[in-house]
Scaffold this motif. Structure first.
Motif, PDB file in Angstrom:
ATOM      1  N   PHE A 115       0.836  -1.211   0.000  1.00  0.00           N
ATOM      2  CA  PHE A 115       0.000   0.000   0.000  1.00  0.00           C
ATOM      3  C   PHE A 115       0.869   1.259   0.000  1.00  0.00           C
ATOM      4  O   PHE A 115       0.597   2.209  -0.743  1.00  0.00           O
ATOM      5  N   GLN A 116       1.926   1.199   0.827  1.00  0.00           N
ATOM      6  CA  GLN A 116       2.822   2.377   0.884  1.00  0.00           C
ATOM      7  C   GLN A 116       3.536   2.571  -0.452  1.00  0.00           C
ATOM      8  O   GLN A 116       3.710   3.704  -0.921  1.00  0.00           O
ATOM      9  N   LEU A 117       3.936   1.455  -1.058  1.00  0.00           N
ATOM     10  CA  LEU A 117       4.618   1.544  -2.349  1.00  0.00           C
ATOM     11  C   LEU A 117       3.665   2.110  -3.407  1.00  0.00           C
ATOM     12  O   LEU A 117       4.046   2.949  -4.225  1.00  0.00           O
ATOM     13  N   ASP A 118       2.470   1.641  -3.402  1.00  0.00           N
ATOM     14  CA  ASP A 118       1.473   2.150  -4.359  1.00  0.00           C
ATOM     15  C   ASP A 118       1.241   3.646  -4.143  1.00  0.00           C
ATOM     16  O   ASP A 118       1.058   4.417  -5.113  1.00  0.00           O
ATOM     17  N   ALA A 119       1.249   4.073  -2.887  1.00  0.00           N
ATOM     18  CA  ALA A 119       1.027   5.499  -2.584  1.00  0.00           C
ATOM     19  C   ALA A 119       2.185   6.337  -3.105  1.00  0.00           C
ATOM     20  O   ALA A 119       1.984   7.426  -3.683  1.00  0.00           O
ATOM     21  N   LYS A 120       3.384   5.832  -2.903  1.00  0.00           N
ATOM     22  CA  LYS A 120       4.570   6.573  -3.387  1.00  0.00           C
ATOM     23  C   LYS A 120       4.539   6.651  -4.909  1.00  0.00           C
ATOM     24  O   LYS A 120       4.839   7.691  -5.505  1.00  0.00           O
ATOM     25  N   ILE A 121       4.239   5.523  -5.554  1.00  0.00           N
ATOM     26  CA  ILE A 121       4.164   5.540  -7.011  1.00  0.00           C
ATOM     27  C   ILE A 121       3.088   6.539  -7.480  1.00  0.00           C
ATOM     28  O   ILE A 121       3.281   7.271  -8.465  1.00  0.00           O
ATOM     29  N   GLY A 122       2.005   6.574  -6.786  1.00  0.00           N
ATOM     30  CA  GLY A 122       0.937   7.504  -7.140  1.00  0.00           C
ATOM     31  C   GLY A 122       1.388   8.960  -6.975  1.00  0.00           C
ATOM     32  O   GLY A 122       1.075   9.816  -7.804  1.00  0.00           O
ATOM     33  N   GLU A 147       3.302  14.108  -9.343  1.00  0.00           N
ATOM     34  CA  GLU A 147       4.312  15.147  -9.498  1.00  0.00           C
ATOM     35  C   GLU A 147       4.769  15.223 -10.953  1.00  0.00           C
ATOM     36  O   GLU A 147       5.011  16.318 -11.488  1.00  0.00           O
ATOM     37  N   SER A 148       4.879  14.073 -11.570  1.00  0.00           N
ATOM     38  CA  SER A 148       5.335  14.024 -12.950  1.00  0.00           C
ATOM     39  C   SER A 148       4.312  14.693 -13.855  1.00  0.00           C
ATOM     40  O   SER A 148       4.642  15.387 -14.799  1.00  0.00           O
ATOM     41  N   GLU A 149       3.069  14.517 -13.610  1.00  0.00           N
ATOM     42  CA  GLU A 149       2.019  15.108 -14.429  1.00  0.00           C
ATOM     43  C   GLU A 149       2.004  16.641 -14.225  1.00  0.00           C
ATOM     44  O   GLU A 149       1.759  17.392 -15.160  1.00  0.00           O
ATOM     45  N   SER A 150       2.245  17.103 -12.994  1.00  0.00           N
ATOM     46  CA  SER A 150       2.220  18.538 -12.727  1.00  0.00           C
ATOM     47  C   SER A 150       3.396  19.241 -13.407  1.00  0.00           C
ATOM     48  O   SER A 150       3.319  20.371 -13.846  1.00  0.00           O
TER      49      SER A 150
END
Length: 202
Positions: free
Chosen positions: A185-192, A197-200
């Motif tokens: 879950f934490q990994l998924d959150a970081k990836i998200g 950030e990449s989209e912004s």
């Protein structure tokens, strides 16, 4: 040889009862003797019919001849007495022999009973050995049962420990699964977050 007065008198006596001296001599086992028909002295045949004369048909015998005949008959009776004594002796011998046979039979019965007794003793001893074997097998079975009971008690004592072990192991597995799910879950959150950030930036 001329006949003596005694022989002549005997012949007359035989003739008076209907027995021939010649038949008796040639055939000692005549029909009369073989049928055991007794000689009969019939007084009526020898009665003096005239009391005033020598009218009886009885044969005449001198005193000397009569004494000789009576002596001979007496000696023959002694012969019969001797024969009778020997016959009685032989009878007693046979009776004693019969007692001996009965004794031997009793001895055989006694020895047979002794053999049967020995056989029963052997059977009794054999039964005792079989009893000891059965008791030994029983003791072995009892010892095996004791071992099985000890092992059962050990297994019973081990059961709670095994239950605690598996409970702890299950708890550990559940904790690790929860940790893995949390890390995911934490990994998924970081990836998200990185993707956001990449989209912004774009």
């Amino acid at each position: 040889m001329p006949k003596t007065k005694l022989q002549t008198t005997q012949d007359k006596l035989r003739d008076s009862v209907g027995v021939s001296s010649e038949n008796t001599k040639n055939n000692p086992h005549s029909t009369t003797e073989s049928n055991h028909q007794p000689l009969v002295f019939n007084p009526d045949d020898y009665l003096a019919k005239d009391l005033f004369s020598d009218s009886s048909i009885l044969p005449r015998v001198t005193k000397v001849d009569a004494d000789k005949a009576i002596q001979s008959i007496s000696e023959k009776r002694e012969t019969l007495r001797l024969i009778g004594a020997n016959l009685q002796l032989n009878t007693d011998v046979y009776k004693t022999g019969s007692l001996s046979e009965k004794m031997n039979q009793a001895n055989i019965v006694y020895q047979t009973d002794g053999i049967n007794t020995q056989a029963k003793i052997v059977d009794f001893q054999k039964a005792g050995v079989n009893l000891q074997i059965a008791q030994s097998k029983l003791y072995q079975t009892q010892e095996k049962l004791t071992h099985q009971n000890i092992e059962l008690q050990g297994l019973k004592s081990e059961t709670p420990l095994r239950q605690a072990y598996w409970k702890a192991k299950l708890s550990l597995i559940e904790s690790r699964i929860a940790q893995v799910e949390l890390a995911k879950f934490q990994l998924d959150a970081k990836i998200g977050a990185i993707e956001s950030e990449s989209e912004s930036i774009d």
